[in-house]
Design a protein around this motif. Structure first.
Motif, PDB file in Angstrom:
ATOM      1  N   LEU A 136      43.599  53.278  30.468  1.00 51.45           N
ATOM      2  CA  LEU A 136      43.182  51.916  30.828  1.00 51.45           C
ATOM      3  C   LEU A 136      42.069  51.473  29.888  1.00 51.45           C
ATOM      4  CD1 LEU A 136      42.850  52.634  34.660  1.00 51.45           C
ATOM      5  CD2 LEU A 136      44.893  51.792  33.489  1.00 51.45           C
ATOM      6  N   PRO A 137      42.372  51.160  28.630  1.00 51.49           N
ATOM      7  CA  PRO A 137      41.328  50.840  27.646  1.00 51.49           C
ATOM      8  C   PRO A 137      40.418  49.703  28.111  1.00 51.49           C
ATOM      9  CG  PRO A 137      43.470  51.073  26.577  1.00 51.49           C
ATOM     10  CD  PRO A 137      43.736  51.082  28.051  1.00 51.49           C
ATOM     11  N   GLY A 138      39.111  49.909  27.950  1.00 48.17           N
ATOM     12  CA  GLY A 138      38.131  48.897  28.321  1.00 48.17           C
ATOM     13  C   GLY A 138      37.690  48.952  29.766  1.00 48.17           C
ATOM     14  N   ARG A 139      38.246  49.849  30.533  1.00 56.48           N
ATOM     15  CA  ARG A 139      38.013  49.862  31.977  1.00 56.48           C
ATOM     16  C   ARG A 139      36.762  50.618  32.386  1.00 56.48           C
ATOM     17  NH1 ARG A 139      39.249  46.571  36.095  1.00 56.48           N
ATOM     18  NH2 ARG A 139      40.111  47.620  37.931  1.00 56.48           N
ATOM     19  N   TRP A 140      36.439  51.700  31.670  1.00 54.35           N
ATOM     20  CA  TRP A 140      35.368  52.587  32.111  1.00 54.35           C
ATOM     21  C   TRP A 140      34.055  51.836  32.306  1.00 54.35           C
ATOM     22  CZ3 TRP A 140      35.488  57.375  34.033  1.00 54.35           C
ATOM     23  CH2 TRP A 140      34.293  58.085  34.126  1.00 54.35           C
ATOM     24  N   ALA A 141      33.722  50.924  31.409  1.00 49.27           N
ATOM     25  CA  ALA A 141      32.437  50.208  31.481  1.00 49.27           C
ATOM     26  C   ALA A 141      32.359  49.300  32.702  1.00 49.27           C
ATOM     27  CB  ALA A 141      32.221  49.395  30.207  1.00 49.27           C
ATOM     28  N   GLU A 142      33.493  48.922  33.278  1.00 54.21           N
ATOM     29  CA  GLU A 142      33.501  48.023  34.435  1.00 54.21           C
ATOM     30  C   GLU A 142      33.398  48.766  35.767  1.00 54.21           C
ATOM     31  OE1 GLU A 142      36.335  44.446  32.707  1.00 54.21           O
ATOM     32  OE2 GLU A 142      37.167  45.911  34.107  1.00 54.21           O
ATOM     33  N   PRO A 198      49.915  41.205  34.245  1.00 55.14           N
ATOM     34  CA  PRO A 198      49.274  41.895  35.373  1.00 55.14           C
ATOM     35  C   PRO A 198      49.546  41.187  36.691  1.00 55.14           C
ATOM     36  CG  PRO A 198      47.639  40.759  34.022  1.00 55.14           C
ATOM     37  CD  PRO A 198      48.926  40.680  33.276  1.00 55.14           C
ATOM     38  N   VAL A 199      49.607  41.964  37.766  1.00 62.00           N
ATOM     39  CA  VAL A 199      49.863  41.449  39.112  1.00 62.00           C
ATOM     40  C   VAL A 199      48.624  41.725  39.963  1.00 62.00           C
ATOM     41  CG1 VAL A 199      51.328  41.621  41.155  1.00 62.00           C
ATOM     42  CG2 VAL A 199      52.336  41.895  38.876  1.00 62.00           C
ATOM     43  N   ASP A 200      48.060  40.689  40.576  1.00 59.39           N
ATOM     44  CA  ASP A 200      46.857  40.839  41.393  1.00 59.39           C
ATOM     45  C   ASP A 200      47.121  41.710  42.616  1.00 59.39           C
ATOM     46  OD1 ASP A 200      45.514  39.178  39.664  1.00 59.39           O
ATOM     47  OD2 ASP A 200      45.697  37.384  40.919  1.00 59.39           O
ATOM     48  N   ALA A 201      46.136  42.534  42.964  1.00 62.08           N
ATOM     49  CA  ALA A 201      46.202  43.295  44.208  1.00 62.08           C
ATOM     50  C   ALA A 201      46.158  42.328  45.384  1.00 62.08           C
ATOM     51  CB  ALA A 201      45.039  44.280  44.295  1.00 62.08           C
ATOM     52  N   PRO A 202      46.851  42.620  46.479  1.00 66.06           N
ATOM     53  CA  PRO A 202      46.878  41.678  47.602  1.00 66.06           C
ATOM     54  C   PRO A 202      45.523  41.466  48.259  1.00 66.06           C
ATOM     55  CG  PRO A 202      47.951  43.759  48.189  1.00 66.06           C
ATOM     56  CD  PRO A 202      47.708  43.788  46.720  1.00 66.06           C
ATOM     57  N   ASP A 203      44.590  42.413  48.102  1.00 68.62           N
ATOM     58  CA  ASP A 203      43.270  42.273  48.714  1.00 68.62           C
ATOM     59  C   ASP A 203      42.210  41.846  47.697  1.00 68.62           C
ATOM     60  OD1 ASP A 203      43.310  44.600  47.283  1.00 68.62           O
ATOM     61  OD2 ASP A 203      42.573  45.896  48.910  1.00 68.62           O
ATOM     62  N   LEU A 204      42.633  41.333  46.531  1.00 71.25           N
ATOM     63  CA  LEU A 204      41.686  40.900  45.511  1.00 71.25           C
ATOM     64  C   LEU A 204      40.943  39.647  45.963  1.00 71.25           C
ATOM     65  CD1 LEU A 204      40.911  41.552  42.483  1.00 71.25           C
ATOM     66  CD2 LEU A 204      42.476  39.704  41.862  1.00 71.25           C
ATOM     67  N   ASP A 205      39.632  39.566  45.644  1.00 69.53           N
ATOM     68  CA  ASP A 205      38.869  38.366  45.963  1.00 69.53           C
ATOM     69  C   ASP A 205      39.499  37.157  45.277  1.00 69.53           C
ATOM     70  OD1 ASP A 205      37.063  39.751  47.486  1.00 69.53           O
ATOM     71  OD2 ASP A 205      35.570  39.950  45.885  1.00 69.53           O
ATOM     72  N   ALA A 212      40.118  40.249  30.032  1.00 70.42           N
ATOM     73  CA  ALA A 212      40.867  40.100  28.778  1.00 70.42           C
ATOM     74  C   ALA A 212      41.500  41.412  28.339  1.00 70.42           C
ATOM     75  CB  ALA A 212      39.948  39.553  27.691  1.00 70.42           C
ATOM     76  N   HIS A 213      40.798  42.553  28.546  1.00 65.51           N
ATOM     77  CA  HIS A 213      41.347  43.820  28.078  1.00 65.51           C
ATOM     78  C   HIS A 213      42.596  44.215  28.862  1.00 65.51           C
ATOM     79  CE1 HIS A 213      39.942  46.279  31.505  1.00 65.51           C
ATOM     80  NE2 HIS A 213      38.809  45.632  31.441  1.00 65.51           N
ATOM     81  N   VAL A 214      42.804  43.602  30.046  1.00 61.54           N
ATOM     82  CA  VAL A 214      44.034  43.819  30.802  1.00 61.54           C
ATOM     83  C   VAL A 214      45.106  42.829  30.358  1.00 61.54           C
ATOM     84  CG1 VAL A 214      45.095  43.772  33.095  1.00 61.54           C
ATOM     85  CG2 VAL A 214      42.827  44.775  32.788  1.00 61.54           C
ATOM     86  N   GLU A 216      45.416  41.154  27.589  1.00 61.82           N
ATOM     87  CA  GLU A 216      45.790  41.199  26.168  1.00 61.82           C
ATOM     88  C   GLU A 216      46.153  42.590  25.675  1.00 61.82           C
ATOM     89  OE1 GLU A 216      42.364  39.564  24.290  1.00 61.82           O
ATOM     90  OE2 GLU A 216      42.473  37.655  25.403  1.00 61.82           O
ATOM     91  N   ARG A 217      46.300  43.528  26.588  1.00 62.93           N
ATOM     92  CA  ARG A 217      46.558  44.897  26.171  1.00 62.93           C
ATOM     93  C   ARG A 217      47.910  45.028  25.475  1.00 62.93           C
ATOM     94  NH1 ARG A 217      46.991  50.545  29.629  1.00 62.93           N
ATOM     95  NH2 ARG A 217      47.300  51.846  27.784  1.00 62.93           N
ATOM     96  N   ARG A 218      47.929  45.844  24.430  1.00 66.66           N
ATOM     97  CA  ARG A 218      49.150  46.169  23.724  1.00 66.66           C
ATOM     98  C   ARG A 218      49.263  47.690  23.628  1.00 66.66           C
ATOM     99  NH1 ARG A 218      49.344  41.737  24.854  1.00 66.66           N
ATOM    100  NH2 ARG A 218      49.829  39.893  23.596  1.00 66.66           N
ATOM    101  N   LEU A 219      50.477  48.189  23.690  1.00 67.39           N
ATOM    102  CA  LEU A 219      50.695  49.625  23.556  1.00 67.39           C
ATOM    103  C   LEU A 219      50.768  50.008  22.091  1.00 67.39           C
ATOM    104  CD1 LEU A 219      53.428  50.219  26.288  1.00 67.39           C
ATOM    105  CD2 LEU A 219      51.041  50.920  26.387  1.00 67.39           C
ATOM    106  N   PRO A 220      50.330  51.215  21.761  1.00 73.04           N
ATOM    107  CA  PRO A 220      50.467  51.664  20.377  1.00 73.04           C
ATOM    108  C   PRO A 220      51.915  51.938  20.023  1.00 73.04           C
ATOM    109  CG  PRO A 220      49.678  53.444  21.752  1.00 73.04           C
ATOM    110  CD  PRO A 220      49.696  52.218  22.616  1.00 73.04           C
TER     111      PRO A 220
END
Length: 221
Positions: A136-142, A198-205, A212-214, A216-220
């Motif tokens: 999940l690139p870019g996720r750890w910092a969040e 991406p698909v929002d979780a049903p309990d998302l605010d 953006a990192h989700v 705009e993500r591209r696979l290698p």
């Protein structure tokens, strides 16, 4: 190349016997195959029974990281020194030949043999960051810092990239001359993995967009 080992050298466990001309000895190719992989098939033998299970993975330098629950029998067996075989395969195309016998696939595969060791507790957080950022690139910092109980429940293993084999098939079918006159289409249908929106979780605010990192993500690859 020949299926037989070269004179003066014993056959290695990682020598490709079937279609040896497809074996690649370049470590950069090994790294590229592993770096593109989001999961691996991990095989071990426990109590005389072979098991092959899918596991998330990430390359960390000259090691491959695997992670799972400390309660997992597989993880405990690996941590105790059981021999392991880790396999990664990318299917790149379906090869249509003029006969079923010559039909095949394009692929890039890597097999790693060895023994896993558990990542020491002081290094476990960094190893989990490597795994998270690979998947999940870019996720750890969040994310919040893992809780002590979460770290205690998570085992991270590393397998050295010391003994490995890579096999790559990129061609078209090799139909015999007597089949070339047949009015049957031959070629390749490419295969690739894609990321959908991406698909929002049903309990998302409400009103919280995907970062953006989700989006705009591209696979290698």
């Amino acid at each position: 190349m020949s299926d037989q080992p070269r004179a003066g050298r014993r056959a290695r466990r990682t020598d490709v016997r079937r279609l040896p001309e497809l074996q690649v000895h370049d470590v950069a190719t090994l790294h590229a195959i592993l770096d593109e992989a989001l999961h691996a098939s991990v095989g071990i033998q426990v109590d005389d029974q072979p098991f092959v299970l899918p596991m998330a993975c990430a390359r960390d330098g000259d090691h491959l990281l695997l992670h799972g629950s400390t309660g997992s029998r597989l993880m405990r067996a690996l941590a105790s020194g059981a021999a392991v075989c880790v396999s990664v395969t990318h299917l790149d195309g379906l090869v249509y030949a003029r006969s079923a016998f010559e039909s095949s696939m394009r692929y890039r595969s890597a097999t790693v043999l060895g023994t896993a060791t558990e990542v020491p507790a002081p290094d476990r957080l960094r190893a989990l960051e490597v795994l998270t950022e690979h998947l999940l690139p870019g996720r750890w910092a969040e994310l919040r810092t893992p809780l002590p109980k979460e770290l205690a429940a998570t085992s991270v293993l590393r397998v050295p990239l010391d003994e490995w084999s890579v096999k790559v098939s990129t061609g078209f079918s090799e139909d015999p001359d007597e089949d070339l006159h047949q009015r049957v289409w031959a070629g390749v249908v490419p295969l690739r993995t894609v990321l959908d929106a991406p698909v929002d979780a049903p309990d998302l605010d409400p009103g919280l967009p995907a970062p953006a990192h989700v989006r705009e993500r591209r696979l290698p690859g």
